[in-house]
Design an enzyme around this catalytic site. Sequence first.
Site, PDB file in Angstrom:
ATOM      1  N   GLY A 130       0.829  -1.210   0.000  1.00  0.00           N
ATOM      2  CA  GLY A 130       0.000   0.000   0.000  1.00  0.00           C
ATOM      3  C   GLY A 130       0.855   1.250   0.000  1.00  0.00           C
ATOM      4  N   GLU A 247      12.400  -4.811  -3.945  1.00  0.00           N
ATOM      5  CA  GLU A 247      11.491  -5.035  -5.072  1.00  0.00           C
ATOM      6  C   GLU A 247      12.295  -5.122  -6.374  1.00  0.00           C
ATOM      7  OE1 GLU A 247       8.638  -1.890  -5.902  1.00  0.00           O
ATOM      8  OE2 GLU A 247       7.364  -3.309  -6.969  1.00  0.00           O
TER       9      GLU A 247
HETATM   10  C1  LIG Z   1       0.234  -3.245 -13.010  1.00  0.00           C
HETATM   11  C2  LIG Z   1       0.549  -2.278 -11.911  1.00  0.00           C
HETATM   12  C3  LIG Z   1       0.663  -2.748 -10.617  1.00  0.00           C
HETATM   13  C4  LIG Z   1       0.928  -1.866  -9.568  1.00  0.00           C
HETATM   14  N1  LIG Z   1       0.977  -2.368  -8.290  1.00  0.00           N
HETATM   15  C5  LIG Z   1       1.170  -1.515  -7.262  1.00  0.00           C
HETATM   16  C6  LIG Z   1       1.126  -2.003  -5.904  1.00  0.00           C
HETATM   17  O1  LIG Z   1       0.942  -3.215  -5.670  1.00  0.00           O
HETATM   18  N2  LIG Z   1       1.272  -1.133  -4.899  1.00  0.00           N
HETATM   19  C7  LIG Z   1       1.484   0.208  -5.112  1.00  0.00           C
HETATM   20  O2  LIG Z   1       1.647   0.940  -4.136  1.00  0.00           O
HETATM   21  N3  LIG Z   1       1.521   0.707  -6.382  1.00  0.00           N
HETATM   22  C8  LIG Z   1       1.362  -0.127  -7.449  1.00  0.00           C
HETATM   23  N4  LIG Z   1       1.377   0.354  -8.736  1.00  0.00           N
HETATM   24  C9  LIG Z   1       1.495   1.793  -8.929  1.00  0.00           C
HETATM   25  C10 LIG Z   1       2.818   2.250  -9.519  1.00  0.00           C
HETATM   26  O3  LIG Z   1       3.872   2.124  -8.595  1.00  0.00           O
HETATM   27  C11 LIG Z   1       2.598   3.700  -9.959  1.00  0.00           C
HETATM   28  O4  LIG Z   1       1.630   3.694 -10.986  1.00  0.00           O
HETATM   29  C12 LIG Z   1       3.858   4.328 -10.447  1.00  0.00           C
HETATM   30  O5  LIG Z   1       4.769   4.506  -9.389  1.00  0.00           O
HETATM   31  C13 LIG Z   1       3.592   5.682 -11.148  1.00  0.00           C
HETATM   32  O6  LIG Z   1       2.806   6.506 -10.349  1.00  0.00           O
HETATM   33  P1  LIG Z   1       1.501   7.219 -10.952  1.00  0.00           P
HETATM   34  O7  LIG Z   1       0.657   6.174 -11.578  1.00  0.00           O
HETATM   35  O8  LIG Z   1       0.905   8.048  -9.876  1.00  0.00           O
HETATM   36  O9  LIG Z   1       2.037   8.146 -12.129  1.00  0.00           O
HETATM   37  P2  LIG Z   1       2.763   9.621 -12.009  1.00  0.00           P
HETATM   38  O10 LIG Z   1       3.673   9.545 -10.851  1.00  0.00           O
HETATM   39  O11 LIG Z   1       1.617  10.596 -11.928  1.00  0.00           O
HETATM   40  O12 LIG Z   1       3.509   9.692 -13.335  1.00  0.00           O
HETATM   41  C14 LIG Z   1       2.905  10.062 -14.573  1.00  0.00           C
HETATM   42  C15 LIG Z   1       3.995  10.173 -15.638  1.00  0.00           C
HETATM   43  O13 LIG Z   1       4.927  11.216 -15.283  1.00  0.00           O
HETATM   44  C16 LIG Z   1       6.247  10.706 -15.244  1.00  0.00           C
HETATM   45  N5  LIG Z   1       6.997  11.362 -14.158  1.00  0.00           N
HETATM   46  C17 LIG Z   1       6.551  11.591 -12.901  1.00  0.00           C
HETATM   47  N6  LIG Z   1       7.522  12.181 -12.167  1.00  0.00           N
HETATM   48  C18 LIG Z   1       8.598  12.314 -12.981  1.00  0.00           C
HETATM   49  C19 LIG Z   1       9.912  12.836 -12.799  1.00  0.00           C
HETATM   50  N7  LIG Z   1      10.301  13.333 -11.620  1.00  0.00           N
HETATM   51  N8  LIG Z   1      10.764  12.789 -13.843  1.00  0.00           N
HETATM   52  C20 LIG Z   1      10.379  12.261 -15.043  1.00  0.00           C
HETATM   53  N9  LIG Z   1       9.141  11.769 -15.269  1.00  0.00           N
HETATM   54  C21 LIG Z   1       8.268  11.790 -14.253  1.00  0.00           C
HETATM   55  C22 LIG Z   1       6.093   9.237 -14.958  1.00  0.00           C
HETATM   56  O14 LIG Z   1       7.229   8.489 -15.408  1.00  0.00           O
HETATM   57  C23 LIG Z   1       4.837   8.891 -15.750  1.00  0.00           C
HETATM   58  O15 LIG Z   1       5.168   8.684 -17.108  1.00  0.00           O
HETATM   59  C24 LIG Z   1       1.116  -0.488  -9.814  1.00  0.00           C
HETATM   60  C25 LIG Z   1       1.023  -0.016 -11.121  1.00  0.00           C
HETATM   61  C26 LIG Z   1       0.740  -0.883 -12.154  1.00  0.00           C
HETATM   62  C27 LIG Z   1       0.637  -0.338 -13.542  1.00  0.00           C
END
Ligand SMILES: Cc1cc2nc3c(=O)[nH]c(=O)nc-3n(C[C@H](O)[C@H](O)[C@H](O)COP(=O)(O)OP(=O)(O)OC[C@H]3O[C@@H](n4cnc5c(N)ncnc54)[C@H](O)[C@@H]3O)c2cc1C
Length: 396
Positions: A130, A247
């Site tokens: 989480g 991880e």
């Molecule tokens: C199949 C799947 C399973 C998952 N399982 C889990 C889980 O079990 N537990 C959990 O906690 N999370 C989980 N996640 C979530 C995952 O860790 C997040 O989706 C991921 O960290 C990106 O965060 P966000 O979706 O909020 O995107 P954002 O952080 O909003 O990013 C959007 C875009 O902006 C880019 N970006 C953001 N900041 C920067 C920066 N500083 N420099 C360059 N580019 C940037 C990102 O690369 C991305 O392309 C899962 C995701 C998927 C797809």
Amino acid sequence: MDLTLTPAQEAFRAEVQAWLSTNLPPDWVARPVTEIPRAEMYDLGRMWQRKLHDAGLLGLTWPKEYGGRGLTWMEELIFHEEMVRHRAPPILNILGVGMAGPTITTYGTEAQKRRYLTKILTGEEIWCQGYSEPNAGSDLASLQTRAERDGDAYVVNGQKVWTSLAQIADWMMLLARTDPAAPKHKGITYFLVDMHSPGVSVRPLRQLTGDAEFNEVFLENVRVPAANVLGEVNQGWGVGITTLMYERLALGFGLQARFQMALESVVGLAKRTARNGGTAAQDPVLRQKLAQLVIDNAVFKYTGARAITRLTKGEAPAPEDSVGKIWWCERHQALQDLAQEILGPYAQLGRGSPWAVDQGIWHYSFLRSRANSIEGGTTEIQRNIVAERVLSLPKG
Ligand SMILES: Cc1cc2nc3c(=O)[nH]c(=O)nc-3n(C[C@H](O)[C@H](O)[C@H](O)COP(=O)(O)OP(=O)(O)OC[C@H]3O[C@@H](n4cnc5c(N)ncnc54)[C@H](O)[C@@H]3O)c2cc1C
């Protein structure tokens, strides 16, 4: 890096080979490919994990008193190599074994280690992570889930999202804010949360593949005993980063193994797919692409061996492991693209279609692979880690 095996390690390899050659689940062996939708492997993965643990083949580097075997990372490497060679199925509790267990081993009290570790290995208790929230993904330290002390417990309120396996999980690794006045990386605490507690509700999110393997998790006045804090109160950021390092390490180990199996499956697919009067494997362009993936797989394997060398010297996983995550995700997406190219128009037929090749698994795994560059930290974020923490480049 010295990958020469000792006589004891050779004996261990023989033990793993002997066991795997007689214990693979028959249903699994009958499958033409080793790719499997996660939603179809809950029962199989649970049963398989139990069997591996009973045979003493899980938690190889974990201390014996907590259900492990007290061996080195070299045995772990051997184990994964043999899993590939025997085309073995994955286990179910991947987040527990790969992330929660090592973090509890590092930060846990004796009571916490005794309470959680063995059940993680047996698969009796499944774990989820989480971390991500609607407004905190890449910028995880912005998380807003709150935990307030109330007697001998904390009361947690907030929402998590994209929580893989939450729908079947018994425990969650939770990051929550315990000091809202502190700078954002401070004032976060790491909790071990019982998913069966009153106030926890899980709502599945359907993915591109049609499956719902991740979820939204709502936490409303969830009472978490103070004894379930892992590490120090308000010091959870460091604990949480340790989980992420493990991880990436687990991804490196497990995904290299699964990549090699997927590669063998694609080669098999090319050999049995007709193309221009021969097979796809004889097509000069597709052959080049397959060969490149075989080369890439070797690169992946030896890059991973560097991480093993560090671990065998007693060092913790390091930011360098992000390279493996970037590499795997790009090459795995390329592998899935190639499977689509080999299948041609048949690639469009998914699960449920009577004409789909291999029950539509390639259609599924192509769609699923789109998430690889997001899950476990996006490729952009991994590149930032490599740039800043490995190469010491200035911040952009
Ligand atoms: C199949 C799947 C399973 C998952 N399982 C889990 C889980 O079990 N537990 C959990 O906690 N999370 C989980 N996640 C979530 C995952 O860790 C997040 O989706 C991921 O960290 C990106 O965060 P966000 O979706 O909020 O995107 P954002 O952080 O909003 O990013 C959007 C875009 O902006 C880019 N970006 C953001 N900041 C920067 C920066 N500083 N420099 C360059 N580019 C940037 C990102 O690369 C991305 O392309 C899962 C995701 C998927 C797809």
